[in-house]
Every structure is written in structure tokens, then in C-alpha cells.
Design a protein around this motif. Sequence first.
Motif, short mmCIF file in Angstrom:
data_model
loop_
_atom_site.label_atom_id
_atom_site.label_comp_id
_atom_site.label_asym_id
_atom_site.label_seq_id
_atom_site.Cartn_x
_atom_site.Cartn_y
_atom_site.Cartn_z
N ILE A 75 0.84 -1.20 0.00
CA ILE A 75 0.00 0.00 0.00
C ILE A 75 0.88 1.25 0.00
O ILE A 75 0.66 2.18 -0.78
N ALA A 76 1.88 1.27 0.87
CA ALA A 76 2.78 2.42 0.95
C ALA A 76 3.54 2.63 -0.36
O ALA A 76 3.72 3.77 -0.82
N THR A 77 3.98 1.55 -0.97
CA THR A 77 4.69 1.63 -2.24
C THR A 77 3.80 2.22 -3.32
O THR A 77 4.24 3.06 -4.12
N LEU A 78 2.55 1.81 -3.37
CA LEU A 78 1.61 2.33 -4.37
C LEU A 78 1.38 3.84 -4.20
O LEU A 78 1.34 4.59 -5.18
N VAL A 79 1.25 4.28 -2.95
CA VAL A 79 1.10 5.71 -2.69
C VAL A 79 2.35 6.46 -3.13
O VAL A 79 2.28 7.51 -3.78
N ALA A 80 3.51 5.91 -2.81
CA ALA A 80 4.78 6.55 -3.19
C ALA A 80 4.96 6.57 -4.72
O ALA A 80 5.49 7.53 -5.27
N ILE A 81 4.52 5.53 -5.40
CA ILE A 81 4.61 5.50 -6.87
C ILE A 81 3.81 6.64 -7.47
O ILE A 81 4.28 7.34 -8.37
N ALA A 82 2.59 6.85 -6.99
CA ALA A 82 1.76 7.96 -7.49
C ALA A 82 2.45 9.31 -7.21
O ALA A 82 2.52 10.17 -8.09
N PHE A 83 2.96 9.47 -6.00
CA PHE A 83 3.68 10.70 -5.64
C PHE A 83 4.89 10.91 -6.55
O PHE A 83 5.12 12.00 -7.07
#
Length: 172
Positions: free
Chosen positions: A54-62
Amino acid sequence: MRPLRPAATSGLAALGREFAKFGAVGGLGIVVNLAVFNLCRTVTGLPVVRCSVIATLVAIAFNYLGLRHFAYRDRDRSRRGRQVALFAAFSAIGLVIENGVLYAATYTFGWDTPFQNNLFKFLGIGAATLFRFWSYRAWVFRTLMPGTPHGDPANSTSNPAAYHPETTAPPP
């Protein structure tokens, strides 16, 4: 030993600036990634690797927003859909690398304390970052040839006359 030619030193300087911008976006992305990871672990009670994904997906969008609008804003903007698809594909590979390290540490070796989770999450981010820098630079945010406007088809690597190894990725 011969001194470096001006073109070589300016190329190295450009690569250094590019790496610094990529690093600035990536550094903020790491903060976002680790903050969301620890918030998820603390608040939700989900398994550690699921929180990490989940954290990786948020960071990818950022990171996409930061790379597109800051680090690589001068790059080719044609075929945005293709760019997003490539970014997503290479990011997914990076996600597997990053979270594979955490998965192996947690479920293979039993290293599951909060400190160990963060350490192996961070090491996974580092391994995935090396892959992402290469892939984003070579395939997603391609360099425009000097003097070409954004989106000029002359920048396509399918046009051999447009291929310049010092400014574009090799043709597929």
C-alpha cells in the motif's frame, strides 16, 4: 591521460543534475513511503508486507507526479498514455523488488520487529531505486533531441536518424 572534452564534461554535468532531481523526488518519495508504511502498520493491523505494498503504491503515485513535473519536465510529452503505461509497468517491477526484500526478511528469516521491518523496507527501496532510475530514464522519460519541441515525432527511436546514444535510450 587526456583531459575530458567539453561535450563529455557537459554530459556528465547534465547526468549529475538529472540524478540530483531524481534523488530529490525519490528522497521525498521515500519519506512518503516509510510514513504511509508505518502509519498503516500502526493503525490497521494488516500484515507487514500488505502495508508495504500500500505504501509503495502511494509513493509510486507521488513519484510519478514529481518526476513528470519536476525532474523530467523537459522530456518528451508525446504519447502520454504510453508513458504512464511504461511507468506503471516498471514501477510494478520495482514494487516486486522492494517488497520481495521485506517479504524474504519477514517470512523466510523471521525478522519481524518494527526496526527490522523498516530496515528491510529501506533496503528494498534502495534496490528498487537503482532499477527505477535506469528504467525511467531509458524508457519512460526519454530525452528530447536539442531543438525539438515537446512531442515531436522526430524524437522517436523508431526513426534511426533521431537516435543519438548520448541523449536517448537505445531502440528496443
